[in-house]
Enzyme design. Structure first.
Site, PDB file in Angstrom:
ATOM      1  N   CYS A 124     -36.017   1.416  45.420  1.00  0.00           N
ATOM      2  CA  CYS A 124     -35.695   1.162  46.938  1.00  0.00           C
ATOM      3  C   CYS A 124     -36.445   2.416  47.755  1.00  0.00           C
ATOM      4  CB  CYS A 124     -34.174   1.241  47.245  1.00  0.00           C
ATOM      5  SG  CYS A 124     -33.502   0.146  46.350  1.00  0.00           S
ATOM      6  N   ILE A 157     -36.735  -5.365  48.752  1.00  0.00           N
ATOM      7  CA  ILE A 157     -36.640  -4.891  47.429  1.00  0.00           C
ATOM      8  C   ILE A 157     -36.407  -5.991  46.366  1.00  0.00           C
ATOM      9  CG2 ILE A 157     -34.690  -3.337  46.424  1.00  0.00           C
ATOM     10  CD1 ILE A 157     -36.389  -2.013  48.680  1.00  0.00           C
ATOM     11  N   GLY A 340     -59.564 -31.261  46.399  1.00  0.00           N
ATOM     12  CA  GLY A 340     -58.254 -32.115  47.065  1.00  0.00           C
ATOM     13  C   GLY A 340     -57.253 -31.879  45.870  1.00  0.00           C
ATOM     14  N   GLU A 363     -46.663  -2.683  46.063  1.00  0.00           N
ATOM     15  CA  GLU A 363     -46.898  -1.496  45.506  1.00  0.00           C
ATOM     16  C   GLU A 363     -48.309  -0.740  46.153  1.00  0.00           C
ATOM     17  OE1 GLU A 363     -46.101  -0.704  41.506  1.00  0.00           O
ATOM     18  OE2 GLU A 363     -44.901  -2.334  41.477  1.00  0.00           O
TER      19      GLU A 363
END
Ligand code: CAA
Length: 381
Positions: A124, A157, A340, A363
């Site tokens: 966190c 988170i 396609g 990150e």
């Protein structure tokens, strides 16, 4: 001495992880993408095989894998499904701060249970107002006498709704920026924690991503990693370890897109020949193969430096930016070769293109990686 050959043990790890990716993950990837369900059963199977929590040292019950072993595993699991691998890697991201900054007692207390039972963890750090500027986080960790009190909101988170453990970064005073940041282990069942609804995302749909609010959450003092104010260095060192894993996940996604593209190009006929006979397609596939291998080499070096006890900050950012950007290009080109059909959910490359995008963002965005590289070049070397 330089060797480009995996050891016998690494070849076996790769073979086992790839088998798992192909047999357990790939056949279920579209189903979980569609339902958005958290892949607990698949993650648990990966844990049973020893493919999860690879950062836990052997002395705390872990497999004792090296960082190079871990990137091999991350690449394979991501080949199976980038979205599922996000949840798997997020465990390492959350446990690494304990490996890096925890005392022996904290490692026994918080890491060992992850080797005894299947458990989930969340890192966190990010907040609604602070993503790239992690040093400016506003969540507070205040001294409450015999415990700490945490207040604030975290955002994006990974694994939050299923976590058995949070590692949270907060500050004693936001004005102090990175010098005021501490890292603390929190039990997600603590009073005062409120989970947001799962975010509705473009890709990585089975990865559980939420906001988490902390209202006067009491945390035992012994849960702080290192000393107050050590949190920033712990976070940065954690990212040095985890960015090669994320970069490896980009390589896995890229290799998967490349393999699908080669197979399709050999089968699909236009102008009376397989499209693999057309130079326009050959050049695209050649670029895809070249970039996948170049990214893998960067990832391996970024991981190997850590295993040698050397700083890898610059290489980790090279690997993260190059692999993520290449994965995005490769998956986009895969859709192009499929034409396609590539744009249709009937074929796997549509999902790969959506999943690839996130690896350029989480990150540390590809832009933040370039910022880190430039800082290393101009101010730290
Ligand atoms: N190791 C050790 N120390 C480091 C370091 C490293 N790798 N990088 C920086 N530092 C130190 C610096 O030396 C400096 O120390 P001093 O104060 O002693 O001089 C201090 O940290 C501050 O460094 P900067 O001046 O470079 O800090 P900054 O605020 O200008 O920028 C940043 C730092 C690199 C941009 C950082 O904020 C960053 O990495 N941002 C991106 C955040 C990020 O990656 N978030 C990911 C969230 S997790 C996630 O996404 C997971 C998921 O969903 C699955």
């Amino acid at each position: 001495m330089i060797s480009f050959e995996y050891s016998q043990e690494q070849k076996e790890i790769r073979e086992m992880a790839m088998k798992f990716a192909k047999n357990e993950m790939q056949p279920n990837a579209a189903k979980y993408d569609e339902s958005g369900e958290f892949p607990t059963d698949i993650m648990k199977k990966a844990w049973e095989l020893g493919l999860l929590n690879t950062c836990i040292p052997a002395e705390y019950g872990g497999t004792g894998f090296t960082t190079v072993d871990s990137v091999i595993i991350s690449e394979c699991l991501s080949y199976g499904c980038m979205g599922m691998n996000t949840g798997m890697m997020a465990n390492d991201l959350a446990l690494l701060p304990i490996v890096i900054g925890g005392s022996d007692e904290q490692k026994k207390k918080f890491l060992t249970p992850f080797t005894e039972e299947f458990k989930i963890a969340s890192f966190c750090l990010t907040e609604p107002g602070n993503g790239s500027d992690a040093g400016g986080i506003k969540t507070t960790i205040k001294d409450g006498g015999d415990h700490y009190i945490v207040n604030g909101q975290k955002m994006w988170i990974t694994n939050a709704g299923f976590a058995d453990l949070f590692v949270l970064y907060g500050t004693s005073d936001p004005e102090l920026r990175h010098k005021g940041i501490s890292a603390i282990v929190i039990d997600p069942k603590s009073e005062g924690i409120e989970l947001g609804a799962p975010e509705k995302k473009m890709g990585h749909k089975c990865s559980d991503t939420r906001a988490v609010t902390f209202n006067n959450v009491k945390v035992p003092k012994e849960n702080m990693l290192g000393n107050p104010g050590d949190g920033w260095k712990i976070a940065m060192k954690t990212l040095d370890h985890s960015r090669p894993l994320v970069a490896a996940s980009a390589v896995g996604g890229a290799q998967c897109a490349l393999d699908h593209t080669i197979e399709y190009a050999k089968e699909r006929k236009q102008f009376n020949i397989p499209i693999s006979g057309h130079q326009a397609v050959q050049f695209m596939v050649a670029n895809m193969a070249m970039k996948t291998e170049a990214a893998r080499l960067l990832v391996t070096k970024a991981a190997w430096l850590l295993d040698q006890g050397q700083s890898n900050t610059q290489l980790a950012s090279y690997a993260k930016a190059f692999a993520a950007d290449s994965c995005m290009e490769i998956c986009t080109d895969a859709v192009q070769v499929f034409g396609g059909y590539g744009y249709s959910k009937e074929y796997p490359v549509e999902k790969l293109m959506r999943d690839a995008k996130l690896i350029q963002i989480y990150e540390g965005t590809s832009q933040i990686q370039r910022l880190v590289i430039a800082k290393e070049i101009f101010t730290r070397s």
